[in-house]
Design an enzyme around this catalytic site. Structure first.
Site, PDB file in Angstrom:
ATOM      1  N   ASP A 128      -1.376  -1.390  10.944  1.00 59.10           N
ATOM      2  CA  ASP A 128      -1.663  -1.377   9.510  1.00 59.10           C
ATOM      3  C   ASP A 128      -2.396  -2.629   9.042  1.00 59.10           C
ATOM      4  OD1 ASP A 128      -0.520   1.061   9.092  1.00 59.10           O
ATOM      5  OD2 ASP A 128       1.297   0.324   8.120  1.00 59.10           O
ATOM      6  N   LYS A 162       0.849  -1.194   0.000  1.00 55.27           N
ATOM      7  CA  LYS A 162       0.000   0.000   0.000  1.00 55.27           C
ATOM      8  C   LYS A 162       0.885   1.245   0.000  1.00 55.27           C
ATOM      9  CE  LYS A 162      -0.395   0.964   4.951  1.00 55.27           C
ATOM     10  NZ  LYS A 162       0.542   2.111   4.910  1.00 55.27           N
TER      11      LYS A 162
END
Length: 269
Positions: A132, A8
């Protein structure tokens, strides 16, 4: 079963306040990209974790893949497995590769052994692995707040754009990155501006860690400048570094970025 955990990038990363528990609240957009590891899990007589590709430092017991397996095995009746991770996403780059690996283990085990966990339950397990990790359960563009675990969907139109990510192979100390941070609310509405064209982002949507990291590692700042010189509509460091990405509306010759690990994608997840 095989899965492909993806990286990401952070579009905007603002540290808004420090919490009583020592963590920091943030505001950011998490965007999945298709730079991927490969993960295979098969039933076995005893648990085994192996890896190939990029060298993973440290003992395997600290790997998030192993921790994810142990977390589910503690709560659910799953057999021993052989798990192999082929590591492609650079570590210490701010790309969330390790978090993705851990989250994908949770999803793969849930599917393979028909545990029946819902998305919310998987996200709760993922949160215990790292801030995360929950993002990679749904794995869609999200506006993130809290320590990164409070997420809402956001529709970003990047059709016609490509993402170029440059990793210079520099390890950025998280302690160093946070040392120059003074938490504050951003002066802009991240959600509102991200709904506009990427041409409007540069100079407004910022990563608060850039100032400190660029001072310690000027070569990372040079990469950002190079991406903008090559025609990126927007360029920024992702996470606490050291990877830098550019959003390009026009084609770009990545061969001009020689001597660095470069990922280019015309496809966003």
């Amino acid at each position: 079963m095989i899965a492909f955990p993806n990286a990401k990038i952070n579009i905007g990363l603002n540290i808004t306040s420090k919490r009583a528990d020592g963590y920091h609240n943030l505001s950011s957009c998490f965007l999945p990209i298709d730079w991927k590891d490969a993960l295979e899990i098969i039933p076995a007589d005893e648990f085994e974790f192996t890896s190939s590709g990029l060298d993973i430092p440290g003992d395997s017991s600290g790997n998030l893949c192993v921790k994810a397996y142990e977390l589910l095995k503690e709560k659910h009746d799953i057999p021993p497995v052989k798990m192999h991770l082929h590591k492609v996403i650079p570590m210490g780059a701010g790309l969330g590769g390790g978090s993705a690996d851990g989250a994908f283990v949770l999803k793969l085990l849930n599917d393979q052994f028909e545990i029946g966990l819902t998305k919310n339950q998987l996200e709760a397990y993922a949160k215990t692995l790292g801030a995360d990790c929950p993002f990679f359960i749904d794995n869609k563009p999200k506006l993130a707040t809290g320590i990164g675990e409070v997420m809402e969907d956001i529709s970003i139109d990047l059709s016609g754009y490509s993402i170029v990510v440059v990793f210079p192979g520099i390890h950025v100390s998280t302690k160093t990155a946070f040392s120059g941070i003074t938490p504050k609310e951003p002066s802009y509405d991240l959600k509102a501006i991200l709904l506009q064209s990427p041409k409007t982002w540069q100079g407004t949507v910022v990563n608060d860690f850039e100032e400190t990291v660029f001072a310690a590692h000027p070569e990372i700042q040079k990469i950002k400048a190079q991406l903008l010189d090559l025609g990126a509509d927007y360029a920024s460091m992702t996470g606490t570094g050291s990877a830098v990405f550019g959003v390009f509306g026009d084609s770009v010759d990545i061969n001009l970025l020689k001597g660095q690990v470069v990922f280019s994608s015309g496809q966003l997840l």
